[in-house]
Scaffold this motif. Structure first.
Motif, mmCIF file in Angstrom:
data_model
loop_
_atom_site.group_PDB
_atom_site.id
_atom_site.type_symbol
_atom_site.label_atom_id
_atom_site.label_comp_id
_atom_site.label_asym_id
_atom_site.label_seq_id
_atom_site.Cartn_x
_atom_site.Cartn_y
_atom_site.Cartn_z
ATOM 1 N N ILE A 148 7.167 5.086 13.366
ATOM 2 C CA ILE A 148 5.789 4.676 13.605
ATOM 3 C C ILE A 148 5.736 3.238 14.123
ATOM 4 N N ALA A 149 6.595 2.421 13.598
ATOM 5 C CA ALA A 149 6.603 1.006 14.002
ATOM 6 C C ALA A 149 7.011 0.849 15.458
ATOM 7 N N ALA A 150 7.709 1.836 15.989
ATOM 8 C CA ALA A 150 8.156 1.752 17.389
ATOM 9 C C ALA A 150 7.049 2.119 18.368
ATOM 10 N N LYS A 151 5.914 2.558 17.844
ATOM 11 C CA LYS A 151 4.815 3.000 18.708
ATOM 12 C C LYS A 151 3.782 1.917 18.935
ATOM 13 N N ARG A 152 3.063 2.019 20.069
ATOM 14 C CA ARG A 152 1.910 1.158 20.361
ATOM 15 C C ARG A 152 0.698 2.073 20.416
ATOM 16 N N GLY A 153 -0.466 1.461 20.405
ATOM 17 C CA GLY A 153 -1.677 2.257 20.571
ATOM 18 C C GLY A 153 -2.268 2.693 19.240
ATOM 19 N N SER A 185 -8.591 5.349 15.216
ATOM 20 C CA SER A 185 -8.337 4.438 16.343
ATOM 21 C C SER A 185 -7.622 3.158 15.938
ATOM 22 N N ALA A 186 -7.319 3.006 14.662
ATOM 23 C CA ALA A 186 -6.666 1.771 14.211
ATOM 24 C C ALA A 186 -5.386 1.528 15.009
ATOM 25 N N ASP A 187 -5.150 0.280 15.317
ATOM 26 C CA ASP A 187 -3.957 -0.131 16.070
ATOM 27 C C ASP A 187 -2.738 0.053 15.164
ATOM 28 N N VAL A 188 -1.825 0.869 15.605
ATOM 29 C CA VAL A 188 -0.681 1.201 14.755
ATOM 30 C C VAL A 188 0.149 -0.048 14.437
ATOM 31 N N GLN A 189 0.119 -1.013 15.324
ATOM 32 C CA GLN A 189 0.898 -2.238 15.107
ATOM 33 C C GLN A 189 0.256 -3.166 14.067
ATOM 34 N N LYS A 190 -1.004 -2.883 13.752
ATOM 35 C CA LYS A 190 -1.691 -3.753 12.788
ATOM 36 C C LYS A 190 -1.733 -3.152 11.383
ATOM 37 N N LEU A 191 -1.066 -2.025 11.212
ATOM 38 C CA LEU A 191 -1.060 -1.405 9.890
ATOM 39 C C LEU A 191 -0.222 -2.241 8.930
ATOM 40 N N SER A 192 -0.677 -2.310 7.692
ATOM 41 C CA SER A 192 0.078 -3.040 6.674
ATOM 42 C C SER A 192 1.187 -2.142 6.128
ATOM 43 N N GLU A 193 2.099 -2.737 5.413
ATOM 44 C CA GLU A 193 3.165 -1.958 4.763
ATOM 45 C C GLU A 193 2.552 -0.919 3.819
ATOM 46 N N TRP A 253 -11.961 13.701 13.951
ATOM 47 C CA TRP A 253 -13.059 13.694 12.982
ATOM 48 C C TRP A 253 -12.677 12.762 11.844
ATOM 49 N N TYR A 254 -13.660 11.965 11.398
ATOM 50 C CA TYR A 254 -13.361 11.022 10.316
ATOM 51 C C TYR A 254 -14.654 10.640 9.609
ATOM 52 N N CYS A 255 -14.491 10.020 8.452
ATOM 53 C CA CYS A 255 -15.652 9.534 7.708
ATOM 54 C C CYS A 255 -15.829 8.053 8.008
ATOM 55 N N PRO A 256 -16.967 7.689 8.644
ATOM 56 C CA PRO A 256 -17.144 6.290 9.028
ATOM 57 C C PRO A 256 -17.209 5.349 7.821
ATOM 58 N N ARG A 257 -17.529 5.891 6.653
ATOM 59 C CA ARG A 257 -17.630 5.022 5.478
ATOM 60 C C ARG A 257 -16.269 4.868 4.778
ATOM 61 N N CYS A 258 -15.569 5.974 4.627
ATOM 62 C CA CYS A 258 -14.271 5.918 3.944
ATOM 63 C C CYS A 258 -13.149 5.424 4.853
ATOM 64 N N GLN A 259 -13.364 5.533 6.150
ATOM 65 C CA GLN A 259 -12.330 5.121 7.100
ATOM 66 C C GLN A 259 -12.885 4.097 8.086
ATOM 67 N N PRO A 260 -13.294 2.924 7.573
ATOM 68 C CA PRO A 260 -13.864 1.921 8.476
ATOM 69 C C PRO A 260 -12.827 1.459 9.485
ATOM 70 N N LYS A 261 -13.325 1.115 10.640
ATOM 71 C CA LYS A 261 -12.424 0.728 11.725
ATOM 72 C C LYS A 261 -11.594 -0.496 11.370
ATOM 73 N N GLN A 262 -12.224 -1.471 10.728
ATOM 74 C CA GLN A 262 -11.515 -2.722 10.433
ATOM 75 C C GLN A 262 -11.245 -2.841 8.945
ATOM 76 N N HIS A 263 -10.573 -1.844 8.401
ATOM 77 C CA HIS A 263 -10.452 -1.876 6.945
ATOM 78 C C HIS A 263 -9.620 -3.047 6.454
ATOM 79 N N GLN A 264 -8.664 -3.497 7.274
ATOM 80 C CA GLN A 264 -7.832 -4.625 6.832
ATOM 81 C C GLN A 264 -8.622 -5.931 6.877
ATOM 82 N N ALA A 265 -9.320 -6.121 8.001
ATOM 83 C CA ALA A 265 -10.116 -7.335 8.142
ATOM 84 C C ALA A 265 -11.163 -7.416 7.036
#
Length: 273
Positions: A148-153, A185-193, A253-265
Motif C-alpha cells: 500500500i505504501a508503494a501506491k499513490r492516489g 478518496s483519502a490520499d494513500v500517502q497520508k494514511l497514518s500507521e 459508497w460511504y458514510c459522510p459522517r463516519c468516514q470524513p474526508k479529513q479525518h486525520q486533520a
DNA sequence: AGTACCACCTGACGGC
DNA sequence: TGCCGTCAGGTGGTAC
C-alpha cells in the motif's frame, strides 16, 4: 458478485460438488470465454480427467486436474458456477458446461460475458506472470503495508489494484473503508500507521467473514455497509444517508459522517483546541 | 504512476 | 407498452 469472498464461496461449492468425478465431455456454448484454447482442444484435454482440488488467488479460481494441469476460472462481473443433474435444469447464461460420468453437470455461468476460462500448466506461474499481488485474505501486515505504501492516489484505488493486493473489488473496498472509517478518496500517502493497521485487519476480517457467509449480503453482520449500499441507504452505525463519490471510474459508497474526508486533520484540530 | 475515458457484453430500472 | 439513457461487484487498452 465475484470479488474474493464470492470466488471463495464458488471454490467451496466446487469442492463439495464437482471433485473426483471423471469428465465425459465439455460443451462450450460461447467460445469468447476460452483463452488460448479452442473448444475442441479443451474437450480433448479434459475428457477422462477429473478435478481433484481447488485453489484461489484473488478473484481467480483454479481447478487442479488429475494430470496436474489447472483450469483457471475468472468470473468477470457476473460469473458463477452451478452443479445440477438433469440437463433440462441447465441454468440460464451457461457459457460452458462440464459433463461428469456420474450424470452431474457443472455450469460456468456468465451473464455479461466478461469471464474467462483458461488451461494452465502451473497456477503459481500464472499468478507471477500476471504480477498479481498477495491474496488479500491471507496477506500479513508487513506485506500489506509495503504494498500500500508503494501506491499513490486514493486509498480506494490502492485497495482495488490487483497488482498491489489481489482480490478486493469495488464493493468490498467500500466495506473495508467503512469498517476502518476512512474516506475512499483519502490520499494513500497520508494514511497514518494506525490507519494502515486498521485497513489491514479489516481487509482480512471483512473478506473472511463474507466468505464464511457465502458472500450473501443478507447474511452479513448488521454492522456492514454492503446491504445499505444503494440510493437512500442509511449508515448502519449512525443512520446518516450514505453518499457516493467517483473513484477510478467506479462508484464508492460511504458514510459522510463516519468516514470524513479529513479525518486525520480533524483529529489534530481536536487535540489542539 | 496517476486518472479519465473507452471497450468488451447483457439486463434492470426509471423517466417519458 | 416501448424506447432511451444510465447503471451494474471486472479488466485491459488508450491518451494525457
Amino acid at each position: 458478485m465475484p470479488e474474493l469472498p464470492d470466488v471463495e464461496h464458488f471454490r467451496n461449492y466446487v469442492d463439495a460438488n464437482a471433485l473426483h468425478k471423471p469428465i465425459e465431455a465439455v460443451d462450450v456454448h460461447n467460445d469468447y470465454v476460452l483463452e488460448d484454447v479452442s473448444p475442441e482442444q479443451l474437450g480433448r484435454q479434459l475428457k477422462g480427467r477429473s478435478f481433484e482440488r481447488t485453489s484461489r488467488h484473488g478473484k481467480n479460481l483454479f481447478l487442479e486436474l488429475d494430470n496436474s494441469q489447472f483450469l483457471r476460472m475468472h468470473f468477470g462481473m457476473t460469473g458463477g458456477v452451478s452443479v445440477f443433474h438433469e440437463l433440462n435444469e441447465e441454468p440460464d447464461y451457461t457459457r460452458v458446461r462440464f459433463d461428469f460420468a456420474d450424470g452431474d453437470h457443472l455450469s460456468f455461468l456468465d451473464l455479461r460475458m466478461f469471464g474467462a476460462i483458461q488451461l494452465l500448466d502451473d497456477a503459481q506461474k500464472y499468478v507471477a506472470q500476471q504480477h498479481l499481488g498477495p491474496d488479500a485474505m491471507s496477506v500479513n501486515l508487513k506485506t500489506f503495508r509495503d504494498r500500500i505504501a508503494a501506491k499513490r492516489g486514493s486509498v480506494k484505488a490502492a485497495l482495488m489494484d490487483q497488482e498491489a493486493i489481489a482480490g478486493i473489488g469495488n464493493v468490498y473496498s467500500d466495506e473495508i473503508l467503512f469498517q476502518s472509517r476512512i474516506h475512499p478518496s483519502a490520499d494513500v500517502q497520508k494514511l497514518s500507521e494506525e490507519d494502515i493497521r486498521k485497513l489491514h485487519s479489516n481487509t482480512v476480517k471483512v473478506l473472511k467473514t463474507a466468505a464464511e457467509r457465502e458472500a450473501d449480503p443478507e447474511k452479513l453482520p448488521r454492522t456492514y455497509l454492503i446491504p445499505h449500499r444503494e440510493k437512500g441507504g442509511l449508515c448502519p452505525r449512525c443512520k446518516t444517508e450514505l453518499a457516493t463519490v467517483k473513484a477510478v471510474g467506479r462508484t464508492a459508497w460511504y458514510c459522510p459522517r463516519c468516514q470524513p474526508k479529513q479525518h486525520q486533520a480533524k483529529k489534530k484540530l481536536a487535540r489542539r483546541s
